[in-house]
Design an enzyme around this catalytic site. Structure first.
Site, PDB file in Angstrom:
ATOM      1  N   HIS A   2      16.548  93.703  78.464  1.00  0.00           N
ATOM      2  CA  HIS A   2      17.048  92.325  78.452  1.00  0.00           C
ATOM      3  C   HIS A   2      15.906  91.327  78.337  1.00  0.00           C
ATOM      4  O   HIS A   2      14.802  91.548  78.837  1.00  0.00           O
ATOM      5  CB  HIS A   2      17.931  92.028  79.669  1.00  0.00           C
ATOM      6  CG  HIS A   2      17.227  92.032  80.998  1.00  0.00           C
ATOM      7  ND1 HIS A   2      16.760  90.886  81.594  1.00  0.00           N
ATOM      8  CD2 HIS A   2      16.923  93.028  81.851  1.00  0.00           C
ATOM      9  CE1 HIS A   2      16.207  91.183  82.759  1.00  0.00           C
ATOM     10  NE2 HIS A   2      16.286  92.489  82.944  1.00  0.00           N
ATOM     11  N   ASP A  57      10.292  91.578  84.965  1.00  0.00           N
ATOM     12  CA  ASP A  57      11.744  91.687  84.765  1.00  0.00           C
ATOM     13  C   ASP A  57      12.216  90.591  83.810  1.00  0.00           C
ATOM     14  O   ASP A  57      12.565  89.519  84.241  1.00  0.00           O
ATOM     15  CB  ASP A  57      12.429  91.579  86.130  1.00  0.00           C
ATOM     16  CG  ASP A  57      13.911  91.841  86.060  1.00  0.00           C
ATOM     17  OD1 ASP A  57      14.386  92.256  85.001  1.00  0.00           O
ATOM     18  OD2 ASP A  57      14.592  91.602  87.076  1.00  0.00           O
ATOM     19  N   GLU A 115      21.678  89.378  80.896  1.00  0.00           N
ATOM     20  CA  GLU A 115      21.793  90.579  81.730  1.00  0.00           C
ATOM     21  C   GLU A 115      21.873  90.197  83.191  1.00  0.00           C
ATOM     22  O   GLU A 115      22.629  90.750  83.978  1.00  0.00           O
ATOM     23  CB  GLU A 115      20.580  91.495  81.475  1.00  0.00           C
ATOM     24  CG  GLU A 115      20.651  92.845  82.186  1.00  0.00           C
ATOM     25  CD  GLU A 115      19.938  92.890  83.525  1.00  0.00           C
ATOM     26  OE1 GLU A 115      19.955  93.949  84.169  1.00  0.00           O
ATOM     27  OE2 GLU A 115      19.377  91.861  83.955  1.00  0.00           O
ATOM     28  N   GLU A 116      21.060  89.202  83.549  1.00  0.00           N
ATOM     29  CA  GLU A 116      20.898  88.862  84.968  1.00  0.00           C
ATOM     30  C   GLU A 116      22.153  88.285  85.612  1.00  0.00           C
ATOM     31  O   GLU A 116      22.236  88.194  86.820  1.00  0.00           O
ATOM     32  CB  GLU A 116      19.731  87.866  85.131  1.00  0.00           C
ATOM     33  CG  GLU A 116      18.372  88.415  84.715  1.00  0.00           C
ATOM     34  CD  GLU A 116      17.822  89.459  85.683  1.00  0.00           C
ATOM     35  OE1 GLU A 116      18.576  89.887  86.577  1.00  0.00           O
ATOM     36  OE2 GLU A 116      16.652  89.833  85.530  1.00  0.00           O
ATOM     37  N   ASP A 149      13.622  98.363  81.247  1.00  0.00           N
ATOM     38  CA  ASP A 149      13.746  97.161  82.062  1.00  0.00           C
ATOM     39  C   ASP A 149      12.783  97.332  83.240  1.00  0.00           C
ATOM     40  O   ASP A 149      13.037  98.144  84.126  1.00  0.00           O
ATOM     41  CB  ASP A 149      15.202  97.031  82.547  1.00  0.00           C
ATOM     42  CG  ASP A 149      15.413  95.768  83.384  1.00  0.00           C
ATOM     43  OD1 ASP A 149      14.451  94.994  83.553  1.00  0.00           O
ATOM     44  OD2 ASP A 149      16.545  95.572  83.870  1.00  0.00           O
ATOM     45  N   HIS A 179      12.915  88.335  90.218  1.00  0.00           N
ATOM     46  CA  HIS A 179      13.900  87.288  90.515  1.00  0.00           C
ATOM     47  C   HIS A 179      13.291  86.181  91.380  1.00  0.00           C
ATOM     48  O   HIS A 179      14.021  85.501  92.101  1.00  0.00           O
ATOM     49  CB  HIS A 179      15.148  87.860  91.218  1.00  0.00           C
ATOM     50  CG  HIS A 179      15.847  88.899  90.400  1.00  0.00           C
ATOM     51  ND1 HIS A 179      16.963  89.566  90.844  1.00  0.00           N
ATOM     52  CD2 HIS A 179      15.594  89.392  89.174  1.00  0.00           C
ATOM     53  CE1 HIS A 179      17.348  90.434  89.932  1.00  0.00           C
ATOM     54  NE2 HIS A 179      16.536  90.336  88.897  1.00  0.00           N
TER      55      HIS A 179
END
Ligand code: BES
Ligand code: ZN
Length: 708
Positions: A209, A226, A260-261, A288, A370
């Site tokens: 992603h 990420d 994706e998230e 990923d 994140h």
């Protein structure tokens, strides 16, 4: 009296409990999640979760805010830990479907023989991987500030990546790059396609992603690990393939997903679309998070149940073969997400074979994802050397799978070439051995690579091979030889590897028996069948008249000894000693199981179908099946309603089954025939092309069915 009291006590207590429960339930919602997690949650928070139904690894549940919150905070899980469902029906349908997909996958031999045959190209590619390109690309992506899917910077990241991939591809006419728009996100995904030269309808895919997230997801989601790392890794693999001018036999696709998230939105729309269009993805690998070396080993193969065991094993095999030592050394371990943690889950849900090699063990992976701290500055190893290992693994996977066992290569890698220079007078028109039953015209250049055709052979067993010659005019004397590379050293030169030969004659067809020695190595290997005018050929010969064909055989161990061994090909004997398939057992190579009256053996590529446990009535069933399109009928076709009616026009309905097989070879439904006419519910089949296959044990007759 005592008894009665306690009865009332129990009754009133449970009534009270269910009253409390009913109150809680008003705030509850439906979801699916892993059975193990559901049981744990239930133990710790009995009032906040209700398990409605469990089917093996997956459960349909009801959760409330408390249990959802609890799941979110358990361990290192980043995702919700459950899948939200709108109704009880939807939740149950999801777990039932997941189970049947898994069963069909377990029983289906992978369409690709996972063999390592591309040493030269792969080794060339490994030497071209440049870690500094990956490092630079990660920083480039980090510099968008955020790639949260609603932000204009995320859309820009997609269009810029499309342009970058186009530049890499140069002016190759077999490469295209497209943006895919989504209904669930303003950010488009990016897909680059290299069209295959021989099997363009078979797709080998690698993806990851492109979006990122962080708690306030505005301008502080750099997403270096990420998942800038995965996108940069994929891009470097593509760059290497282009620099080699690699032309894959199968179609290769690179995918960079949007959104994706927020719940795998981009990949879910794409995977569904591919399935709806019946695109045959032979395997999917997700990258990923590839650049945070948090564990002592390099690559962690995730063994979540929705991933493919055979694809996972193939990745391990690749690393054993190409990365055991030296500059390209990669060490590996095993880990798991325990939930649908990334885009590969979207493809697994559609029944495709998936794998997710990961940067560290799950618990030791990057702790800053994140957050605004997911930047290049915290990578434990400099210059993206960790991600470079994933680029190498991706190249090994892409080259081996996209070039595996497809036809037309006159010089099969690793094996000496052999051919007949002229096939205009005679050629091999059929080879039959076990499940191989290959009819063919003369191969171009007097050689045919039929290594995609496979059969299982057991050690210590006698097997019969039948070869049919075709003469185009006059009949000539033909001699034959068959070799099997029993020790898998890429030649037919070892003692015992010439398994059968026959002096020149005009007999047709010709047959011979051979016994697989117990010293043979288990697993897939090559068989060569050669027919030469007037003299027995040698294995690497290029001779004047005749033809050579190569096949794949999978050597399995001897069936467990039983007193009826001499009758193993008949009656129930093949299944003696094999236990029924148990979905929760952990099967090893060579294990045999029975499933719905059939015998299967675990091979390197999944379950191989060996035969039926019971033979059919000794009438002329075999003849009945011969090319007889009147064998069974069904209507309507195309299927426009929620059921079809199948009519079997002979006695086979008494003992037979019909399998519904999708275009990937997955058995999606087995129809037990109970009478000549059987009504079958097809409402669960999504639209597309399927095959109905009627079996009699050794032969099948297939008809195409289209679900509208
Ligand atoms: N890269 C993560 C998944 C991940 C995180 C895998 C840590 C292994 C270790 C991915 O981008 C992600 O964040 N996925 C979501 C789940 C998804 C369904 C929204 C997650 O894990 O929260
Ligand atoms: Zn993430």
């Amino acid at each position: 009296m005592k008894k009665l009291n306690s009865f009332f006590l129990t009754l009133s207590l449970s009534a009270l409990a269910s009253g409390v429960y009913a109150q809680e339930r008003s705030k509850m919602f439906y979801a699916t999640m892993g059975t193990q997690d559901a049981l744990e949650l239930k133990e710790n928070h009995p009032n906040d979760v209700k398990i409605i139904k469990s089917v093996n690894e997956n459960s349909a549940v009801m959760l409330n805010e408390h249990s959802a919150e609890e799941l979110h905070h358990t361990g290192l899980r980043h995702g919700p830990g459950y899948f939200y469902k709108t109704s009880e029906k939807a939740a149950i349908e999801t777990i039932v479907k997941a189970n049947s997909i898994q069963k069909a996958k377990a029983l289906t031999k992978s369409a690709i023989p996972f063999q390592i045959t591309q040493d030269q190209l792969v080794n060339q590619s490994l030497n071209l991987v440049n870690n500094t390109n990956i490092d630079r690309h990660i920083r480039e992506l980090e510099n968008y500030g955020t790639r949260f899917h609603t932000m204009s910077s995320a859309r820009r990241a997609s269009t810029d990546l499309k342009a970058k991939w186009e530049r890499l591809a140069g002016n190759r006419s077999d490469v295209s790059v497209r943006l895919v728009n989504h209904s669930g996100s303003p950010m488009p995904s990016v897909i680059m396609t290299i069209t295959g030269t021989e099997k363009p309808n078979e797709y080998v895919v690698v993806g990851g992603h492109l979006d990122s997230t962080s708690p306030s997801n505005q301008n502080d989601a750099p997403g270096a690990d990420d998942n800038a790392s995965g996108i940069a890794t994929i891009t470097e693999a593509a760059r290497v393939l282009f620099s080699m001018n690699y032309r894959p036999k199968r179609t290769v696709e690179f995918m960079a997903f949007a959104a994706e998230e927020i719940g795998l939105v981009g990949s879910q729309e794409i995977a569904r679309d591919y399935k709806n269009r019946n695109v045959n993805i032979v395997s999917y690998v997700q990258l990923d998070m590839t650049n945070y070396k948090g564990s002592s080993q390099d690559v962690f193969i995730t063994n979540d149940s929705y991933n493919s065991t055979s694809l996972n094993n193939f990745l391990r095999q690749l690393m054993d073969h190409y990365n055991a030592s030296g500059t390209h050394k990669i060490t590996y371990g095993t880990s798991a997400c325990n939930y649908g943690c990334s885009d590969h889950h979207s493809f697994a849900q559609q029944g495709y074979e998936t794998a997710f090699p990961f940067e560290a063990s799950f618990n030791e992976s990057n702790p800053r994802i994140h957050t605004s701290g997911d930047t290049s500055s915290i990578f434990p190893t400099p210059n993206a050397t960790h991600a470079a290992k994933f680029a190498k693994l991706a190249l090994e996977y892409l080259i081996e799978v996209s070039n595996a066992g497809s036809g037309g290569d006159p010089n099969p890698t690793g094996y000496c070439a052999s051919n007949g220079k002229k096939t205009s007078d005679e050629y091999i028109s059929k080879v039959a051995l076990g499940t191989i039953n290959k009819t063919s015209a003369a191969g171009s250049g007097g050689y045919s690579d039929f290594t995609a055709e496979t059969t299982n052979l057991s050690k210590g067993r006698s097997h019969t091979i039948t070869v049919t010659p075709t003469w185009t005019g006059s009949t000539y004397d033909e001699a034959y030889a068959v070799w099997i590379d029993y020790n898998q050293d890429n030649d037919f030169a070892d003692s015992g590897e010439l398994v059968w030969s026959k002096a020149a004659s005009r007999t047709t067809p010709v047959s011979g028996n051979f016994t697989v020695p117990s010293s043979a190595k288990t697993g897939s290997t090559r068989m060569r069948v050669s027919m030469k005018y007037n003299a027995i050929p040698t294995s690497c010969e290029s001779f004047e008249y005749g033809e050579v064909e190569d096949y794949t055989v999978v050597i399995g161990s001897k069936v467990s000894s039983n007193p009826d061994a001499h009758t193993t090909e008949e009656g129930n004997a093949p299944c003696i000693g094999a236990a029924p398939y148990n979905s929760s057992a952990n099967y090893q190579f060579n294990d045999r199981v029975t499933y719905q009256g059939k015998l299967y053996e675990r091979t390197a590529n999944g379950w191989g179908h060996i035969g039926l446990c019971k033979t059919f009535a000794k009438s002329s069933n075999v003849d009945l099946l011969r090319d007889d399109s009147s064998l069974f009928d069904f209507n309507p076709n195309p299927v426009t309603e929620d059921h079809i009616e199948i009519t079997v026009n002979n006695e086979l309905w008494k003992s037979g089954s019909i399998w519904v097989v999708d275009t990937n070879g997955n058995i999606v439904q087995e129809i037990r025939l109970k009478s000549k006419a059987t009504q079958v519910n097809t409402s669960k089949l999504s639209s597309g092309v399927y095959f109905l296959a009627l079996f009699n044990g050794s032969k099948s007759f297939t008809k195409q069915m289209i679900i509208k």
